[in-house]
Design an enzyme around this catalytic site. Sequence first.
Site, short mmCIF file in Angstrom:
data_model
loop_
_atom_site.label_atom_id
_atom_site.label_comp_id
_atom_site.label_asym_id
_atom_site.label_seq_id
_atom_site.Cartn_x
_atom_site.Cartn_y
_atom_site.Cartn_z
N SER A 1 42.33 2.48 -6.62
CA SER A 1 41.66 2.53 -5.32
C SER A 1 41.66 3.96 -4.81
O SER A 1 42.68 4.66 -4.89
CB SER A 1 42.37 1.64 -4.29
OG SER A 1 42.09 0.28 -4.48
N HIS B 1 41.57 5.02 -1.68
CA HIS B 1 42.28 5.28 -0.42
C HIS B 1 43.79 5.42 -0.58
O HIS B 1 44.50 5.65 0.40
CB HIS B 1 41.97 4.18 0.60
CG HIS B 1 42.61 2.86 0.32
ND1 HIS B 1 43.71 2.40 1.04
CD2 HIS B 1 42.32 1.90 -0.57
CE1 HIS B 1 44.04 1.20 0.59
NE2 HIS B 1 43.22 0.88 -0.39
N CYS C 1 49.14 -6.24 2.39
CA CYS C 1 48.49 -7.54 2.23
C CYS C 1 49.39 -8.68 2.70
O CYS C 1 48.95 -9.81 2.85
CB CYS C 1 48.08 -7.77 0.77
SG CYS C 1 49.45 -7.90 -0.38
#
Length: 383
Positions: free
Chosen positions: A200, A202, A329
């Site tokens: 990812s 980010h 998450c």
Amino acid sequence: MSVYLDYNSSTPIDERVLEHMVHVYRNDIGNADSRTHIFGERSRKIVESARRQVASILGIKNDEVFFTSGATESNNIAIQGLKTYGIAANKRHIITTAVEHKAVLESVRAMQELGFDVEFVAPNQSGRVLAEDVLSKVRQDTLVVSIMHVNNETGIIQPIKEIGDRLAEKNILFHVDATQSFGKLVEELRSVNYDMLSMSAHKFGGPQGVGALILRKKHYKLPPVKAIVCGGQQEQGIRPGTIPVALVAGLGKACELAEMEYKENDKKCRLIKEKMLFMLQRSGLDYRINGEQTYCISGTMNICICGVQSEALMLLVKDYCGVSNGSACNSNSYNPSYVLAAMGIPLDQIESSIRISWGAGITINDVEESFGALLEAARELVW
């Protein structure tokens, strides 16, 4: 002043990346798959430039890079995209660890519901799984082994090179979740023998909402992964949907910067960790470091402050020190960390543990101010 120390959740976007993206947003309006006009051609060139930048930092071929919305989608494609092949080849056995990100754990559980047999390898208290524990579970019908490179909660580095080399000898697919190591452990990732890799943007100064799935070719063939959603033929049919050109450009720029600066960034992060450890030692608090630091990445520490409830501590310091007690998450859940539990850490220590993660943009002054305030708050909360 509030200091952000939750880089494992998401890093601040690098200003140079943002400037590059703004330029693309303002000047390149075409769809990269539009082949009938110059606007599409310009956007396609931007996408292919970014593909080269991702390939360069990994030392792979350009056509092995497939853009996605991020590592969660990449993990899902890498695992659930093998369903058709696994059934046809009668390979219905999957090996992973008990400390993977939810994107992997939920993907393999979805495969379980389809009749696949999944085995979960637990780490020891160091936070690492033993390579032999993973390899000893390999069977004739093993489809894929999926191991994260760096754990998102503890920062512990897993022995993926040893595992990858041995699996290559057995011709078994190997998937690496490199979400927390991509752009940081550059040389290590270049040396690993893997078939699929997820990342990812980010997590290393790029924008949220974009990432990549790496599919390595063997004998000129990609791994037998199929798309898990229906749509067009973008990204060779692996990931249908319009490519977000500016986001992809930002990912490429973040890769370019990381390839130039990862060694210096690592040095800065190590100095920050040394400062935090020094402050902890002088704090008078009873504490434990979760995970063996010999195997830990430079920008992460998971700390148990004995006698202090982590939820209370985070609430007390949230206005001036951004830390967490686990994966983003799971941030809406008050369940104890399954990662720390799998390591065999007692429940009372888990409930007193926080994760601190940082990057090269943090200064020693930031640490003295924010981490010092956190330690002072912890002293007030000790029971």
